[in-house]
Write an enzyme that holds these catalytic residues in place. Structure first.
Site, PDB file in Angstrom:
ATOM      1  N   GLU A  99      83.765 -56.447 -16.235  1.00  0.00           N
ATOM      2  CA  GLU A  99      82.541 -57.254 -16.339  1.00  0.00           C
ATOM      3  C   GLU A  99      81.572 -57.018 -15.188  1.00  0.00           C
ATOM      4  OE1 GLU A  99      85.020 -59.561 -13.475  1.00  0.00           O
ATOM      5  OE2 GLU A  99      85.416 -58.369 -15.267  1.00  0.00           O
ATOM      6  N   SER A 133      88.898 -54.013  -7.614  1.00  0.00           N
ATOM      7  CA  SER A 133      88.614 -54.528  -6.279  1.00  0.00           C
ATOM      8  C   SER A 133      89.700 -55.544  -5.938  1.00  0.00           C
ATOM      9  CB  SER A 133      87.232 -55.183  -6.239  1.00  0.00           C
ATOM     10  OG  SER A 133      86.976 -55.729  -4.963  1.00  0.00           O
ATOM     11  N   HIS A 150      87.974 -55.060 -13.215  1.00  0.00           N
ATOM     12  CA  HIS A 150      86.800 -55.915 -13.381  1.00  0.00           C
ATOM     13  C   HIS A 150      85.771 -55.225 -14.278  1.00  0.00           C
ATOM     14  CE1 HIS A 150      87.443 -59.353 -10.729  1.00  0.00           C
ATOM     15  NE2 HIS A 150      87.971 -58.546  -9.831  1.00  0.00           N
ATOM     16  N   ARG A 156      79.078 -56.490   2.228  1.00  0.00           N
ATOM     17  CA  ARG A 156      79.535 -57.780   2.749  1.00  0.00           C
ATOM     18  C   ARG A 156      80.702 -57.591   3.705  1.00  0.00           C
ATOM     19  NH1 ARG A 156      82.969 -60.591  -1.498  1.00  0.00           N
ATOM     20  NH2 ARG A 156      84.362 -58.991  -0.653  1.00  0.00           N
ATOM     21  N   CYS A 164      91.963 -59.638 -13.407  1.00  0.00           N
ATOM     22  CA  CYS A 164      92.281 -59.294 -12.014  1.00  0.00           C
ATOM     23  C   CYS A 164      93.341 -60.243 -11.436  1.00  0.00           C
ATOM     24  CB  CYS A 164      91.020 -59.253 -11.161  1.00  0.00           C
ATOM     25  SG  CYS A 164      91.272 -58.344  -9.610  1.00  0.00           S
TER      26      CYS A 164
END
Length: 307
Positions: free
Chosen positions: A237, A192, A235, A249, A142
């Site tokens: 993972e 993201s 991402h 969040r 990323c």
């Protein structure tokens, strides 16, 4: 695959509950093989979450993997205790005389800053330069991928109009490369991020080979120098609830955020998301360890510079 980590690392218990073979130092010493030495530079704020995600991703081959965690010393983490960092992490100064089979440089929540404004940028570039001669193969994740593409190839990142957030469809671009062996023709993977490196710039770089991309999300996977450097813009993972946690969040903070794409069934945040990318992540890390780390590393690790 047995993963060798410190016996009291907090995520060890979680890994064992998932039936992931975690080996202590005593048992590892009685196996007559040289373990693969993997260094993880963890730049993510919630370091224990990232530890678990990456250790889980590295757990799918018969190789013995000895994992070392590294932190930068030019930045103070606000979300991980000092005691955890002091106990389980080392600094670059403590490690730079060693050689490693593999290195993973994670993403970081600093993508909207210019690279040179990041307080640990100089330290990170020293680590990236060191990796050229002291690491067999490095994965950049990323923001780490954007940093590597900028530092090594001069490719700048650009600000997106809105956060790229969710699961996106990608297509394998070069199936003959072992890194994507076993991938489906099209697959979902999480992204993201607020910034991007445009595909047009990546394609113009003769040293980069694009292995997977998305019409919506752009680059997912590319490599350089025959796999000595691997750039993962997403991402893979991430676990099942990572995007859910990030979404809730940001909502709680009043930040502009859209429902993650292709994530919740019927776009309903109250519904548990399906885990649709784990097989791709397992394939990626297994192929990396097998073809670009284990098979490429000399037994005694006496130098691994680029050809």
């Amino acid at each position: 695959m047995p993963i060798k980590i410190q016996n009291d690392l907090p995520v060890k218990e979680i890994l064992e509950k998932e039936n992931i073979f975690v080996m202590d130092e005593h048992r590892a010493m009685h196996q007559d093989i040289r373990p693969i030495q993997i260094l993880i530079l963890n730049l993510m704020p919630l370091k224990e979450d990232t530890e678990l995600q990456l250790l889980r991703s590295l757990s799918n081959t018969p190789l013995q993997v000895d994992v070392t965690f590294m932190k930068v010393c030019t930045h103070t983490s606000k979300n991980t205790s000092v005691s955890h960092l002091n106990k389980f992490y080392q600094n670059f100064e403590e490690l730079k005389e060693q050689k490693f089979d593999g290195l993973i440089i994670t993403g970081a929540p600093v993508e909207q800053m210019d690279f040179e404004e990041v307080d640990y940028w100089e330290e990170l570039t020293d680590i990236m330069d060191w990796s050229v001669k002291n690491v067999t193969s490095t994965i950049f994740l990323c923001w780490g991928a954007q940093a590597g593409l900028y530092h090594f190839f001069g490719l700048p990142k650009v600000q997106l109009d809105e956060k790229l957030f969710g699961l996106y469809w990608h297509r394998v671009a070069n199936r003959k490369i072992p890194l994507v062996r076993g991938f489906d023709d099209v697959f979902l993977a999480p992204h993201s991020r607020h910034t991007d490196v445009p595909m047009a710039q990546i394609r113009m770089c003769k040293d980069l080979t694009v292995l997977a991309e998305s019409d919506e999300a752009g680059l997912f996977l590319a490599m350089a120098h025959e796999g000595k450097q691997i750039f993962v813009m997403g991402h893979p993972e991430y676990d099942r609830i990572t995007l859910d946690t990030e979404y809730k969040r940001d909502l709680a903070k009043g930040l502009p955020i859209q429902i993650p794409v292709n994530y919740y069934k019927d776009d309903d945040p109250a519904r548990k998301p399906d885990l649709l990318w784990r097989a791709t992540a397992n394939n990626l890390y297994t192929n990396w360890l097998n073809y670009y780390v284990y098979q490429a590393t000399p037994y005694d690790m006496v130098g691994t510079p680029f050809n």
